[in-house]
Design a protein around this motif. Structure first.
Motif, PDB file in Angstrom:
ATOM      1  N   ARG A  89       0.966  -0.764   0.323  1.00 20.33           N
ATOM      2  CA  ARG A  89       0.022  -0.015  -0.019  1.00 20.33           C
ATOM      3  C   ARG A  89       0.922   1.039  -0.093  1.00 20.33           C
ATOM      4  N   THR A  90       1.918   1.286   0.477  1.00 22.30           N
ATOM      5  CA  THR A  90       2.634   2.718   0.587  1.00 22.30           C
ATOM      6  C   THR A  90       3.310   2.716  -0.653  1.00 22.30           C
ATOM      7  N   MET A  91       3.883   1.685  -1.154  1.00 25.66           N
ATOM      8  CA  MET A  91       4.293   1.916  -2.306  1.00 25.66           C
ATOM      9  C   MET A  91       3.667   2.056  -3.712  1.00 25.66           C
ATOM     10  N   LEU A  92       2.081   1.488  -3.075  1.00 22.73           N
ATOM     11  CA  LEU A  92       1.325   2.842  -4.057  1.00 22.73           C
ATOM     12  C   LEU A  92       1.197   3.803  -4.444  1.00 22.73           C
ATOM     13  N   GLN A  93       0.834   4.516  -3.259  1.00 18.23           N
ATOM     14  CA  GLN A  93       0.717   5.463  -2.762  1.00 18.23           C
ATOM     15  C   GLN A  93       1.905   6.783  -3.349  1.00 18.23           C
ATOM     16  N   VAL A  94       3.220   5.693  -3.079  1.00 18.96           N
ATOM     17  CA  VAL A  94       3.939   7.117  -4.031  1.00 18.96           C
ATOM     18  C   VAL A  94       4.488   7.039  -5.333  1.00 18.96           C
ATOM     19  N   TYR A  95       4.066   5.958  -5.733  1.00 19.52           N
ATOM     20  CA  TYR A  95       3.392   5.025  -7.446  1.00 19.52           C
ATOM     21  C   TYR A  95       3.016   5.913  -8.162  1.00 19.52           C
ATOM     22  N   ARG A  96       1.090   6.222  -7.193  1.00 19.83           N
ATOM     23  CA  ARG A  96       0.651   7.133  -7.119  1.00 19.83           C
ATOM     24  C   ARG A  96       0.723   9.025  -8.154  1.00 19.83           C
ATOM     25  N   ARG A  97       1.857   9.592  -6.931  1.00 24.88           N
ATOM     26  CA  ARG A  97       2.178  10.498  -6.733  1.00 24.88           C
ATOM     27  C   ARG A  97       2.833  10.796  -8.131  1.00 24.88           C
ATOM     28  N   GLU A  98       3.372   9.709  -8.750  1.00 26.71           N
ATOM     29  CA  GLU A  98       3.656   9.636  -9.952  1.00 26.71           C
ATOM     30  C   GLU A  98       3.301  10.435 -11.378  1.00 26.71           C
ATOM     31  N   ILE A  99       1.565  10.054 -11.308  1.00 26.76           N
ATOM     32  CA  ILE A  99       0.987  10.239 -12.130  1.00 26.76           C
ATOM     33  C   ILE A  99      -0.161  11.326 -11.691  1.00 26.76           C
ATOM     34  N   GLY A 100      -0.928  11.565 -13.109  1.00 24.33           N
ATOM     35  CA  GLY A 100      -0.709  13.415 -13.487  1.00 24.33           C
ATOM     36  C   GLY A 100      -2.699  12.617 -13.653  1.00 24.33           C
ATOM     37  N   ILE A 101      -3.768  12.958 -12.674  1.00 22.53           N
ATOM     38  CA  ILE A 101      -5.070  12.218 -12.709  1.00 22.53           C
ATOM     39  C   ILE A 101      -6.477  12.945 -13.484  1.00 22.53           C
ATOM     40  N   LEU A 102      -6.529  13.536 -14.244  1.00 21.42           N
ATOM     41  CA  LEU A 102      -7.909  14.270 -15.051  1.00 21.42           C
ATOM     42  C   LEU A 102      -9.292  13.346 -15.148  1.00 21.42           C
ATOM     43  N   LYS A 103      -9.458  13.403 -13.856  1.00 19.38           N
ATOM     44  CA  LYS A 103     -11.150  12.211 -13.819  1.00 19.38           C
ATOM     45  C   LYS A 103     -12.426  13.520 -14.798  1.00 19.38           C
ATOM     46  N   GLN A 104     -13.015  12.110 -14.951  1.00 18.51           N
ATOM     47  CA  GLN A 104     -14.121  12.597 -15.544  1.00 18.51           C
ATOM     48  C   GLN A 104     -14.868  13.813 -15.160  1.00 18.51           C
ATOM     49  N   GLY A 105     -15.843  14.381 -15.569  1.00 18.01           N
ATOM     50  CA  GLY A 105     -17.127  14.871 -14.481  1.00 18.01           C
ATOM     51  C   GLY A 105     -16.458  15.752 -13.445  1.00 18.01           C
ATOM     52  N   ALA A 111      -3.910  18.213 -12.152  1.00 19.76           N
ATOM     53  CA  ALA A 111      -3.315  16.264 -13.076  1.00 19.76           C
ATOM     54  C   ALA A 111      -1.887  17.130 -13.185  1.00 19.76           C
ATOM     55  N   ILE A 112      -1.439  18.062 -13.457  1.00 23.02           N
ATOM     56  CA  ILE A 112      -0.221  18.712 -14.296  1.00 23.02           C
ATOM     57  C   ILE A 112       0.895  19.087 -12.980  1.00 23.02           C
ATOM     58  N   ALA A 113       0.690  19.143 -12.301  1.00 23.06           N
ATOM     59  CA  ALA A 113       1.171  20.130 -10.936  1.00 23.06           C
ATOM     60  C   ALA A 113       2.786  19.707 -10.931  1.00 23.06           C
ATOM     61  N   ASN A 114       3.048  18.699 -10.558  1.00 21.16           N
ATOM     62  CA  ASN A 114       4.011  17.774 -10.396  1.00 21.16           C
ATOM     63  C   ASN A 114       4.909  17.191 -12.102  1.00 21.16           C
ATOM     64  N   SER A 115       4.780  17.454 -12.977  1.00 26.56           N
ATOM     65  CA  SER A 115       5.019  16.865 -14.067  1.00 26.56           C
ATOM     66  C   SER A 115       5.414  15.386 -13.883  1.00 26.56           C
ATOM     67  N   PRO A 116       3.963  14.914 -13.851  1.00 25.31           N
ATOM     68  CA  PRO A 116       3.796  13.498 -13.957  1.00 25.31           C
ATOM     69  C   PRO A 116       4.194  12.537 -14.616  1.00 25.31           C
ATOM     70  N   LYS A 117       5.076  11.973 -14.540  1.00 28.30           N
ATOM     71  CA  LYS A 117       5.765  10.265 -15.742  1.00 28.30           C
ATOM     72  C   LYS A 117       4.217  10.423 -16.620  1.00 28.30           C
ATOM     73  N   ILE A 118       3.146   9.942 -15.860  1.00 25.13           N
ATOM     74  CA  ILE A 118       2.271   9.088 -16.745  1.00 25.13           C
ATOM     75  C   ILE A 118       1.076  10.310 -16.469  1.00 25.13           C
ATOM     76  N   LEU A 119      -0.150  10.735 -17.749  1.00 29.20           N
ATOM     77  CA  LEU A 119      -0.632  11.436 -17.171  1.00 29.20           C
ATOM     78  C   LEU A 119      -2.575  10.909 -17.990  1.00 29.20           C
ATOM     79  N   LEU A 120      -3.352  10.937 -17.141  1.00 29.64           N
ATOM     80  CA  LEU A 120      -4.088   9.935 -17.454  1.00 29.64           C
ATOM     81  C   LEU A 120      -5.507  11.021 -18.074  1.00 29.64           C
ATOM     82  N   ALA A 121      -6.249  11.129 -18.860  1.00 29.07           N
ATOM     83  CA  ALA A 121      -7.104  11.927 -18.670  1.00 29.07           C
ATOM     84  C   ALA A 121      -8.253  11.757 -19.672  1.00 29.07           C
ATOM     85  N   ASP A 122      -9.331  11.175 -18.325  1.00 27.03           N
ATOM     86  CA  ASP A 122     -10.635  10.727 -18.884  1.00 27.03           C
ATOM     87  C   ASP A 122     -11.596  12.045 -19.442  1.00 27.03           C
ATOM     88  N   GLU A 123     -11.797  11.563 -20.740  1.00 29.82           N
ATOM     89  CA  GLU A 123     -13.353  12.594 -21.383  1.00 29.82           C
ATOM     90  C   GLU A 123     -13.172  13.815 -21.207  1.00 29.82           C
TER      91      GLU A 123
END
Length: 290
Positions: A116-132, A197-209
């Motif tokens: 779980r702790t490592m998953l949280q750190v992994y998520r910090r490297e992802i930018g997420i733009l959610k739908q809605g 979503a881009i504030a931390n210059s993410p390695k992966i950027l996910l944009a949902d609709e």
């Protein structure tokens, strides 16, 4: 912007313990601005891989035997009608959902096997733009909402304020920094969400609709930011039900229907070769990660 300082102070407490997936000797800006010559000679390998992935939901099978490789620095558009499984596919990459069969790997690491702790750190490297419109906190100004994305990093209050100002300028909303989300229209809220979503210059950027039913100005700004992030080295994965919204993007297109990939079509493939110091290395995470 001044309204966010108290939140930034709280965020720095956790940031002092934050491990890094990436090489500690290189700053984030240095990674993004690494010379084109280094990129030219970097070894290209598949960064994200879906290997015969299936996901079941209460109503039945949502994703069926998905196999898909996404290269580092690639811009990928996933096109499909409502309910085709696009959002579920992204949720597998964030770790919010786990596959019933198959595996999802990022830099050859099965993310669903991470503690779980490592998953949280992994998520910090992802930018997420959610739908809605549920990505912003309704009781905080848009400046404070953007600053929240920076609070988990070890940054001085002044640096957080300066970065937030730059992001507000990028989305054309510097004059509305103190507004609450309810004072904005849908397009403006979407702009604030992508700034988060881009504030931390993410390695992966996910944009949902990301451009669904938005005004032209907001759609153009978001499209421009997604392209800019991809050109700076981020892998961008965008979903849409409307192919017309991505006609001018230089991206590979995959069609998803009823939980299955029915078409892998290459429009124009834009890839930036993998930078060695942008690879995720969960095994280097400190046991103090939170």
């Amino acid at each position: 912007v001044s309204r966010m300082s108290s939140h930034a102070k709280r965020g720095e407490l956790d940031a002092t313990r934050e491990p890094r997936f990436l090489t500690e000797s290189a700053s984030r800006n240095e990674r993004i601005c690494e010379s084109a010559e280094n990129r030219k000679h970097a070894k290209l390998s598949s960064m994200i891989s879906f290997d015969h992935v299936s996901l079941n939901v209460t109503s039945g099978t949502a994703l069926k035997d998905i196999s898909l490789d996404i290269d580092p620095g690639e811009f990928l558009c996933i096109v499909g009608s409502s309910g085709s499984g696009k959002s579920l596919l992204l949720s597998l990459l964030t770790g919010e959902s786990s596959p019933n069969n198959g595996k999802v790997t990022v830099d050859k690491i099965n993310i669903h096997n991470l503690p779980r702790t490592m998953l949280q750190v992994y998520r910090r490297e992802i930018g997420i733009l959610k739908q809605g419109d549920d990505q912003l906190l309704p009781d905080r100004s848009i400046a404070a909402n953007i600053a929240m994305a920076l609070e988990a990093r070890k940054m001085r209050h002044r640096d957080i304020a300066e970065m937030t100002t730059l992001l507000l300028m990028k989305i054309g909303m510097i004059d509305r920094a103190s507004c609450l989300p309810e004072e904005l229209n849908r397009g403006e809220r979407a702009r604030v969400a992508i700034a988060q979503a881009i504030a931390n210059s993410p390695k992966i950027l996910l944009a949902d609709e990301p451009m669904g039913d938005l005004d032209t100005e907001s759609s153009d700004i978001i499209r421009s930011i997604l392209t800019e992030m991809n050109q700076s080295g981020s892998t961008v994965i965008l979903t849409t039900h409307n192919p017309k919204t991505i006609e001018d993007l230089k991206a590979r297109t995959v069609r998803l229907e009823k939980g299955e990939i029915i078409q892998k079509k290459i429009e124009t493939k834009t890839k930036i070769k993998k930078l060695s110091d942008r690879s995720i290395q969960p095994n280097k995470i400190s046991p103090k990660a939170s």
